[in-house]
Design a protein around this motif. Structure first.
Motif, PDB file in Angstrom:
ATOM      1  N   SER A 120       0.833  -1.206   0.000  1.00 48.31           N
ATOM      2  CA  SER A 120       0.000   0.000   0.000  1.00 48.31           C
ATOM      3  C   SER A 120       0.869   1.258   0.000  1.00 48.31           C
ATOM      4  O   SER A 120       0.570   2.236  -0.693  1.00 48.31           O
ATOM      5  N   ASP A 253       1.005  -1.545 -11.198  1.00 46.39           N
ATOM      6  CA  ASP A 253       1.061  -2.138  -9.866  1.00 46.39           C
ATOM      7  C   ASP A 253       1.319  -3.641 -10.039  1.00 46.39           C
ATOM      8  O   ASP A 253       0.397  -4.411 -10.305  1.00 46.39           O
ATOM      9  N   LYS A 282       4.719  -7.895  -1.980  1.00 48.68           N
ATOM     10  CA  LYS A 282       4.371  -9.296  -1.779  1.00 48.68           C
ATOM     11  C   LYS A 282       5.562 -10.269  -1.879  1.00 48.68           C
ATOM     12  O   LYS A 282       6.237 -10.479  -0.892  1.00 48.68           O
TER      13      LYS A 282
HETATM   14  C1  LIG Z   1      -1.669  -6.787  -1.979  1.00 51.83           C
HETATM   15  C2  LIG Z   1      -1.688  -5.704  -2.982  1.00 51.83           C
HETATM   16  C3  LIG Z   1      -1.457  -4.364  -2.624  1.00 51.83           C
HETATM   17  C4  LIG Z   1      -1.283  -3.926  -1.176  1.00 51.83           C
HETATM   18  O1  LIG Z   1      -0.151  -4.474  -0.580  1.00 51.83           O
HETATM   19  P1  LIG Z   1      -0.055  -4.561   1.029  1.00 51.83           P
HETATM   20  O2  LIG Z   1       1.320  -5.095   1.276  1.00 51.83           O
HETATM   21  O3  LIG Z   1      -1.142  -5.460   1.480  1.00 51.83           O
HETATM   22  O4  LIG Z   1      -0.212  -3.166   1.541  1.00 51.83           O
HETATM   23  C5  LIG Z   1      -1.446  -3.415  -3.624  1.00 51.83           C
HETATM   24  N1  LIG Z   1      -1.638  -3.759  -4.910  1.00 51.83           N
HETATM   25  C6  LIG Z   1      -1.844  -5.024  -5.299  1.00 51.83           C
HETATM   26  C7  LIG Z   1      -2.018  -5.343  -6.748  1.00 51.83           C
HETATM   27  C8  LIG Z   1      -1.887  -6.044  -4.349  1.00 51.83           C
HETATM   28  O5  LIG Z   1      -2.124  -7.312  -4.732  1.00 51.83           O
END
Ligand SMILES: *Cc1c(COP(=O)(O)O)cnc(C)c1O
Length: 432
Positions: A120, A253, A282
């Protein structure tokens, strides 16, 4: 305070009384949590001794499985040097090594790396970069974002403002969320031939608002948490052209798709395009520690740095954490030292073989597989509590949401475990 370990009963009592879980209620008769005491390879071990084959990679992250000797060693070695040191005015080996690795493996024009704590935050940083870039270069009207419905970019306010307005519950936060532009999600599935009409609404909105638009933000190829929708690389290619034509930045993203999950190291490679700004998270540490990164081109970093503020306005306390960056280096090196592409291709074949029989079930609306992602979309929303228990009783860890039963197993899972995972998913679906 006694130092004796908690009994399972004590653990569950504390959990029920005091602990928030992701998107959970503290009052509803919520489904109980499953106490996990250890994890090894592709298996989670429960307090009662049962072992579950993990289909989730702890939400896309644990690509090498759990308790991996090379990753454990990276954390242990770094712990003896230093676990943390501030990043203002200081550089250290694991952060430098990680930045160089990321610049080397991502598309060539991405050259500058902002290391942060979570996905995030990486999205917040990307949005801020885009806005500050246009402000700094004298285009002060370009402060809005354009995105697609059914997207997911995180839970903080900036990120939430570009999540799907319905799933993201924009109406609850409408007085504080910035307002951006939304168009329909890409209508062409991954294998469909892309046609210009598929991007017509996006194009119209760009033509209409380009003077206000700083950036388009989108998850490339796979819309994850917003619906596990796989769309055509042709859409992404055309989107890049439109962004160039109308001087709009493209933020990709790749937090869920990065590091091989879709069969390419980064999903944008399916379309042969490069973003201006890319978010990673992730799987970046192989699921060991919270870490994320936002990469941008030299054009963006120069525009920001030579503007009014003279610097980029962001700097988290735990930026560049040595433990997290050290394990990220180890995870990325481990990934690229293996024939990861053929490993993912094999998982794709096993998932197609294992999940395809679900096509025949009347409860199932569709089955789709891309890389090491397998999705079964049901016709109706599943009852999470009851289906979760059935999965656990069948010896697998799968956590559905809405109508979606989906898996993205650790890359180290062998064919036998993959087959067991798929068979047991089908068995449980059969009981719905
Ligand atoms: C999980 C995710 C996020 C957010 O990541 P966090 O580590 O949970 O804050 C943002 N964008 C995508 C595409 C995601 O899968």
């Amino acid at each position: 305070m006694s130092s004796s370990p908690l009994s399972t009963e004590q653990l569950l009592a504390i959990d029920k009384a005091h602990i928030w879980h992701p998107y959970a209620s503290m009052t509803a008769a919520a489904a109980p949590s499953y106490p996990v005491v250890s994890a090894q390879g592709v298996r989670l071990k429960l307090a009662d001794g049962r072992e579950l084959i993990d289909g989730m990679s702890s939400w896309w992250a644990a690509i090498h499985g759990y308790n991996h000797p090379a990753l454990n060693q990276a954390v242990k070695a770094q712990l003896d040097d230093m676990s943390h040191v501030m990043f203002g005015g200081i550089i250290h080996p694991p952060a430098a090594k990680l930045a160089k690795l990321l610049v080397d493996i991502t598309p060539p024009t991405l050259d500058k790396v902002f290391i942060s704590d979570s996905g995030s935050v990486a999205v917040e940083v990307a949005i801020k970069m885009a806005l500050q870039y246009w402000y700094s270069t004298g285009h002060k009207s370009k402060q809005k974002l354009l995105t697609v419905r059914n997207g997911y970019h995180g839970d903080t306010f900036g990120a939430m403002a570009v999540c799907d307005p319905v799933n993201g519950m924009h109406h609850i936060f409408k007085d504080v969320l910035p307002k951006h532009y939304f168009v329909e999600q890409p209508q062409c599935r991954f294998d469909d031939a892309f046609e210009e009409q598929h991007i017509a609404e996006m194009k119209a909105r760009i033509e209409q608002h380009h003077q206000q638009l700083a950036a388009v933000i989108i998850e490339p190829i796979v819309q994850g948490t917003g619906g596990m929708h796989f769309y055509s690389p042709g859409y992404l290619k055309r989107l890049r052209e439109l962004c160039d034509e109308y001087e709009i930045l493209l933020i990709l993203d790749e937090i869920a798709t990065g590091f091989g999950r879709t069969g390419k190291l980064f999903a944008c490679e399916h379309a042969g395009i490069e973003p201006d700004i890319m978010c990673l998270g992730k799987a970046i540490t192989g699921g060991y520690l919270s870490l994320a990164a936002t990469l941008c081109t030299a054009r963006i970093s120069t525009g920001i740095s030579e503007g009014e503020a003279g610097c980029f306005m962001h700097g988290p306390t735990f930026m560049g954490n040595p433990l997290a960056t050290a394990v990220a280096c180890a995870s990325i090196e481990l990934l690229i030292s293996q024939p990861w592409q053929s490993i993912i291709n094999n998982i794709e074949r096993q998932l197609i073989k294992g999940l395809s029989p679900a096509f025949l079930l009347s409860q199932v609306a569709s089955v789709r597989v891309l890389g090491s992602i397998g999705v079964i979309e049901m016709k109706h929303v599943v009852d999470m509590a009851s289906i979760q228990k059935q999965f656990v009783d069948a010896g697998i860890w799968v956590r559905p949401f809405g109508k979606l039963i989906y898996i993205m197993p650790p890359y180290i899972m062998n064919d036998e475990d993959l087959a067991t995972l798929c068979e047991n998913i089908l068995k449980v679906i059969n009981q719905q």
